[in-house]
Structures are given as C-alpha cells and as structure tokens.
Scaffold this active site. Sequence first.
Site: not given
Ligand code: FBP
Length: 549
Positions: A79, A143, A174, A200-201, A203
């Site tokens: 993400g 991803r 991941d 990175k994230t 979250d």
């Molecule tokens: P990462 O863990 O890859 O940084 O992504 C986090 C996130 O933003 C979550 O908060 C959310 O649930 C998810 O990505 C959404 O995924 P997508 O971008 O595939 O819709």
Amino acid sequence: MSTKSALQIARAAYQPKLPKALRGALKAVEGEPTQSVADQEEVKKLFPNTYGMPYLKFEPADGAPAKKSLNAGVILSGGQAPGGHNVIAGLFDGLKKLNPANKLYGFILGPGGLVDHNYMELTADIIDEYRNTGGFDIIGSGRTKLEKKDQFDKGLEILKALDIKALVIIGGDDSNTNACVLAEYYKAIGAGVQVIGCPKTIDGDLKNSEIETSFGFDTATKVYSEIIGNIERDCNSARKYWHFIKLMGRSASHVTLECALQTQPNITLIGEEVEAKNQTLDDIVTYIAQAVADRAARGMNFGTVLVPEGLIEFIPAIKKLIAELNDVLAANQAEFDMIQADKKIQYIVSKLSKGNAAIFKSLPESVSRQLALERDPHGNVQVSLIETEQLLADMVGVKLAEWKKEGKFLGKYATQHHFCGYEGRCAAPSNFDADYCYSLGYNASMLIAAGKTGYMSSIKNTVAPADEWIAGGIPITMMMNMEKRNGEMKPVIRKALVELDGAPFKEFIKHRAEWARETCFVYPGPIQYFGPTEVCDQPTKTLKLEHKK
Ligand code: FBP
C-alpha cells in the site's frame, strides 16, 4: 502535460534534513549479535546465512574510501505511504554521492516488476520531479508476493543483466519478510546481490525495539485527524448526527489510537482491547449505544465514533472463524476453485465446524462474502472493503430502537459514515516523513556501500530534532517469528499491535470517559509545511508518548 499547484512548486525546493550521523564519510560499527523475537531455533534453521547478524550503527570515519561504481534497484511494495518518493530520492542522492557513476533502476508496479523484468532507470531529472511529493507513482507499487524460487531466479536474471548488485525493497511487514527470504536465498547461492529493506506502512505496525516507526504513519494520521476534526466541528455545529468514521489500518489500531489522541472523539474502538476483553459484536454495539443514550439523556444527540478498519478480525469469535476459513481454503483450494461462484459460500459453510458455521451465517452477507472469498495475494482479509462503520451504525440503531420501546432511550439517533483510508495514503509527506524517508533512503545506500544484506534501514531517536537522529541497520531476521499462513507455519516479521500497557493507550484510557460524556473535540487543521517548528515539525503523539517526550 500536468500542471503543478503553487504548493507543489514551493515544496519541490524543500531540502529534507539529513541527520548529522549521515553527513560526511561513515563507517559501520557493529553492535551485539541478534536473535529473532521468538522461535529462535526454527528461524535460525531457515536463515542459516543471515541469522544472528549484529546491529549496525553509522559513525563518522576519516576520509572516504574510493568506491567502485555499482548499480542498485528499488521496489515499492504494498500500500502507498507518504514519503516513498523521498526514500528513493535519498537512496539516489546517497548512491551518487558514493560515486557519480552509480545507477539506480526502479522496478515497475512492485515486486512483479522484478519477476517480469519491467523496469526503468531513475535519472536525476526524473527524481527531481518527485522530491517531497506523495504517492508511489514514480514507478508504481504492487502486492505480488515474492516467495518462490523461480521468482527469485527470474529476478536474478534481470539483476545480472543490469549489473545490479543491491536491491532495496520498500515495504511493510509482508514485503520485508519477503526481502529477508530473498536476501537469504541470494546469499546462499552466492548471487552477489545484496537486499536491503525499508520500513513502510501507514498502519504503523512495522515497528519494534529498533524500528521506532514506519514511514507514512505520521502524514496519514495527520491527514485523517484534519478530516476527523472537520467532521467534529460540523458535528458540533449541527448537533444532529452521530458520525461513524472508519480508519485504515488492516491489522493494528495504531492509526485509530493516534487520531483519537489528536482529535478527542466521543468513542474510539481499539481492536486489541476488544480481543483482550474477549468482546462480542453485541458487546461493542451495546457499549456505543450506551454512550449515545447517556449523551442523549443530557440533550446531546450527536457525537463521533472512530472504528479501526481491522476491528472485525479482532473480535475473538470472528478471529477463530477466519482462522478456520484459512485452513479450509488452504486444504481445499483446488476443489474450491472449481465450484460455481454462487455455490462457493454454501461449500464453505459445509466445511466449517458447527459453531463457526453458525457465526458465519449470522453475519451480514456483505461481511461473510469478504471474509470467505476476497483475499489479497498475502492471504489477508481485505478489511478496507468491509463497511464496519455502516454495520455498527445500523446495529446501534437497532439496539436503540429496542431501548426506546423499553423507555431506556429517549433521544434521537441519525448517522453519517465515513472512511478515512485512501484519502491519506498519498498525501504530500509532512516534514517529519519527508526528512525520515529521505534519511531512510540515504541510509540504505550506506548499508549497500558497507556490503550488507538482509538488513533493514533504521533511523532512531526520531523524537529529537532530525540533526540528532541515529542511523544504522537492523538484521531483518531479528524481527521474525513463526506464524501460520495458508495452513503452514512460516517465518514472518512479527506485527506490532497496540500494546494495552503502552503509554499511548494508557493516555487514551485516562481520558476516554470524559471524552464520551462531554464534547472535548480538538480540531488539528491541515498539515503545515512552512512555519514555526512547533507547528511543522511535530512527530506523532504515539511516538512522543512511546519515547516519553
Ligand atoms: P501496507 O501494509 O502494504 O502498507 O498496506 C496497508 C493498507 O493501507 C491497509 O491499511 C489497508 O487495509 C490496505 O493497505 C488496503 O489495501 P489495498 O491498497 O490493496 O486496497
């Protein structure tokens, strides 16, 4: 041709602050050897070449050693998170400083770009276009899960063809788990390619004793807090709605907790607490309904509720259901794939234990479908697609209607729902993220120069001014433990969840009863990029509380 806003033009000239520790000639000083956070024997066996490496810290050195030129590659994974472009800019500048002949290649649309040989050279004019901007659009993200030997070998073909000696993977838990597996494999076969990770994230769940925060968390929570503050002000102006606001954060509730600390809403749910208290969906609904009824009794038919995106997975009964669903899907994948789309749910129910089947059937169809059918490539439930905010608002409405009949609720209840997710992931990075990311990227180039592999770029002491930040590297194996994925035990980076005995959560519970009863909203306003340092350069409340500043 795309037009730039006045802010974008002014912001392009911002020079991210680089800590003193990264200026001038450097040497990597080794600290103590490390071990994984748990399951040491199993992890050690799986990473014989990269397990146990020491912590690294960069310190000033006398004179720069002459460096042979090298090519590096970079991947944005998962993400989007504000600041990714600055990681790449820092990496680029660091590589060029080491030797102007060094080249940087970007793999397009995430790890898939490596496997599919889809890449571009990142030259100075391209990098300059993206300095201090949000988004991952310089090369795109994806991803694709890098986990199989043939993917690694396919990747190695292009790395060799481009003479790339080091690969930087910018990703969450991941993706960094995959970076670690890749580093081990390339070392084991003597491929001559180093692999470095970057945390990175948005979250905020990729952190530990050595990684203080993941990048993007600062900016995203500031953007969401601005939005929540604006909603709170609207709420307090019209005084007729309960606003249910879901916040991104797939597994951990850090984003929700930080936004609560910044905006002081009436109700905040923290998934980790729900799990620890073994709460049911009905417990949560009753808790919210009671707060609504109490405020109504005092003439306040309005309020705000923050809901973490991953809430549903924290409810113990649903967590158990998801675990069984994972096992059922892993054990019957081939058969499941053959089943007609409209019969899939029925098939799954037939395979579940009696208790889980009953819970599954009791959920609204939109939720059960998401839990059972839609997974991302890492096997995660796509919680961003589950409308928990609406589900809760409706369930509270049903409960209040019952209470009305019993004379326990005499107020009015009207709702609005919002989702703060994608709105914050590509915002222009705050000064904190702009500086932190640039330093992470620059530091990654120094880890490459020091010949390291299987390390994560680490910048510490981040509550102090950027000048005083500490730079180094952390072996990724140190963050690993064994967890069940797709029915099998796998080495993965342990996610950092909200700690219920941690300072941020304790600060929140000190105030939550008052915030529920009274109207204590705070309106933080938009991120400021220029102006006094107490406005522009503040780290998150989470970081300050965790590091006691
Ligand atoms: P990462 O863990 O890859 O940084 O992504 C986090 C996130 O933003 C979550 O908060 C959310 O649930 C998810 O990505 C959404 O995924 P997508 O971008 O595939 O819709």
